[in-house]
Write a protein that holds these residues in place. Sequence first.
Motif, mmCIF file in Angstrom:
data_model
loop_
_atom_site.group_PDB
_atom_site.id
_atom_site.type_symbol
_atom_site.label_atom_id
_atom_site.label_comp_id
_atom_site.label_asym_id
_atom_site.label_seq_id
_atom_site.Cartn_x
_atom_site.Cartn_y
_atom_site.Cartn_z
ATOM 1 N N CYS A 74 7.141 7.818 -7.914
ATOM 2 C CA CYS A 74 8.069 6.752 -8.266
ATOM 3 C C CYS A 74 8.160 6.690 -9.789
ATOM 4 C CB CYS A 74 7.604 5.413 -7.692
ATOM 5 S SG CYS A 74 6.032 4.824 -8.337
ATOM 6 N N PRO A 75 9.162 6.033 -10.345
ATOM 7 C CA PRO A 75 9.301 5.990 -11.816
ATOM 8 C C PRO A 75 8.101 5.320 -12.482
ATOM 9 C CG PRO A 75 11.334 5.287 -10.736
ATOM 10 C CD PRO A 75 10.306 5.386 -9.662
ATOM 11 N N ASN A 76 7.667 5.888 -13.581
ATOM 12 C CA ASN A 76 6.556 5.329 -14.347
ATOM 13 C C ASN A 76 7.120 4.371 -15.396
ATOM 14 O OD1 ASN A 76 4.126 4.760 -15.564
ATOM 15 N ND2 ASN A 76 3.918 6.753 -16.567
ATOM 16 N N ALA A 115 -3.392 4.097 -13.573
ATOM 17 C CA ALA A 115 -3.727 5.075 -12.535
ATOM 18 C C ALA A 115 -2.505 5.822 -12.020
ATOM 19 C CB ALA A 115 -4.431 4.368 -11.368
ATOM 20 N N TYR A 116 -1.437 5.830 -12.799
ATOM 21 C CA TYR A 116 -0.219 6.510 -12.353
ATOM 22 C C TYR A 116 -0.472 8.012 -12.231
ATOM 23 C CZ TYR A 116 4.629 8.101 -12.185
ATOM 24 O OH TYR A 116 5.815 8.693 -11.811
ATOM 25 N N ALA A 117 -0.134 8.572 -11.069
ATOM 26 C CA ALA A 117 -0.194 10.017 -10.784
ATOM 27 C C ALA A 117 -1.614 10.573 -10.817
ATOM 28 C CB ALA A 117 0.700 10.793 -11.745
ATOM 29 N N VAL A 118 -2.644 9.747 -10.606
ATOM 30 C CA VAL A 118 -4.022 10.264 -10.613
ATOM 31 C C VAL A 118 -4.293 11.161 -9.413
ATOM 32 C CG1 VAL A 118 -4.958 8.341 -11.939
ATOM 33 C CG2 VAL A 118 -4.839 8.174 -9.448
ATOM 34 N N HIS A 119 -3.511 11.020 -8.352
ATOM 35 C CA HIS A 119 -3.685 11.876 -7.170
ATOM 36 C C HIS A 119 -2.479 12.801 -6.973
ATOM 37 C CE1 HIS A 119 -7.316 9.869 -5.753
ATOM 38 N NE2 HIS A 119 -6.737 8.699 -5.949
ATOM 39 N N HIS A 140 0.821 -1.211 0.000
ATOM 40 C CA HIS A 140 0.000 0.000 0.000
ATOM 41 C C HIS A 140 0.859 1.268 0.000
ATOM 42 C CE1 HIS A 140 -3.047 -2.997 1.069
ATOM 43 N NE2 HIS A 140 -3.931 -2.129 0.617
ATOM 44 N N ASP A 141 2.058 1.203 0.547
ATOM 45 C CA ASP A 141 2.989 2.331 0.408
ATOM 46 C C ASP A 141 3.360 2.528 -1.060
ATOM 47 O OD1 ASP A 141 2.973 2.878 3.088
ATOM 48 O OD2 ASP A 141 4.900 1.928 3.518
ATOM 49 N N PHE A 142 3.514 1.434 -1.782
ATOM 50 C CA PHE A 142 3.790 1.558 -3.214
ATOM 51 C C PHE A 142 2.598 2.182 -3.943
ATOM 52 C CE2 PHE A 142 3.424 0.015 -7.560
ATOM 53 C CZ PHE A 142 4.635 0.435 -8.091
ATOM 54 N N PHE A 143 1.383 1.783 -3.563
ATOM 55 C CA PHE A 143 0.195 2.382 -4.185
ATOM 56 C C PHE A 143 0.201 3.905 -4.011
ATOM 57 C CE2 PHE A 143 -2.386 -1.759 -3.603
ATOM 58 C CZ PHE A 143 -1.908 -2.237 -4.812
ATOM 59 N N VAL A 144 0.548 4.375 -2.810
ATOM 60 C CA VAL A 144 0.599 5.819 -2.562
ATOM 61 C C VAL A 144 1.612 6.478 -3.495
ATOM 62 C CG1 VAL A 144 1.198 7.600 -0.875
ATOM 63 C CG2 VAL A 144 -0.201 5.639 -0.181
#
Length: 282
Positions: free
Chosen positions: A151-153, A192-196, A140-144
């Motif tokens: 983190c790198p895309n 969903a990369y960088a959606v937040h 879940h830390d990775f999800f954040v």
Amino acid sequence: SSVAFLSNFRSPISIISDVSKRYAHIHHRTIVASRSRRRKTTNWIPSSRSVALPTVPTKPSSSLLLRASLRDLLEQNSNPTIPPPSPASAHVDSIATIAEEEKEAQSEAAASDKMNTENDNKPAHDIVESRCKDEIIRLHDFFVDWFQGSCPNTDEAYATGVTNALAPSFSMIVPQGSTIPLPDLLDKLRGAYAVHAKNGIEIEIQHVTLLQSYGDVHLVRYEEWQRMGSPIVQETARISTALLKENNNDDGGDGDTNGLLWMHVHETWMPGKAPGKAPVPE
């Protein structure tokens, strides 16, 4: 020259004979010294009171002296240029070296026994629960980081964080009650990369509990609290059960996943914590 080397070379039989003679001499001196100490220290002691006997300095055992003698003879035979030790200082260095090696070996054995005892005293249930908790928090830390774009895309980063943690047979039931197939779930998370990235997101894992363990499979329950949005913060919470399996590299998993693979997750909204409820002012 070869003639000089052969003249100084000693056969194994000669070495063993010399060691036997030295051992017999050492053994004789040990017996004589022991008898001498007994004659000096043996006195009549009244039984009505306790009298301290004089202490006798300890000397190296005959076996230790024999080992030192054998080491000296082998070193001398392998290198004929080494002169034989003088009688006054014979075996002192070898005895000190052997004693130091034995002392180090005893210290290492004691440290190993202490570590094993500490691990044995810790219940196996607590060890497994701690590993499961570490893996749940890691994912879940990775999800954040992924949702915030910190983190790198890259496919490599995504595989290390998510794909390698999920077994090929992984399945998930979301709070709305539908089941998401693994390929669809991976595609949805990948997109969903960088959606937040603008308003941020926080995920907090609470109350991780190991419910059952069946061999290398563990059933875990935990709460997942999410806070997102700014300036108005939306807080949601779900309670989840997860089935984790020890990673034996037979199910496709790889990477730093605390030695565990995710097999199944079932999420349920907690009372009053589903989306659409009153937001929390920041």
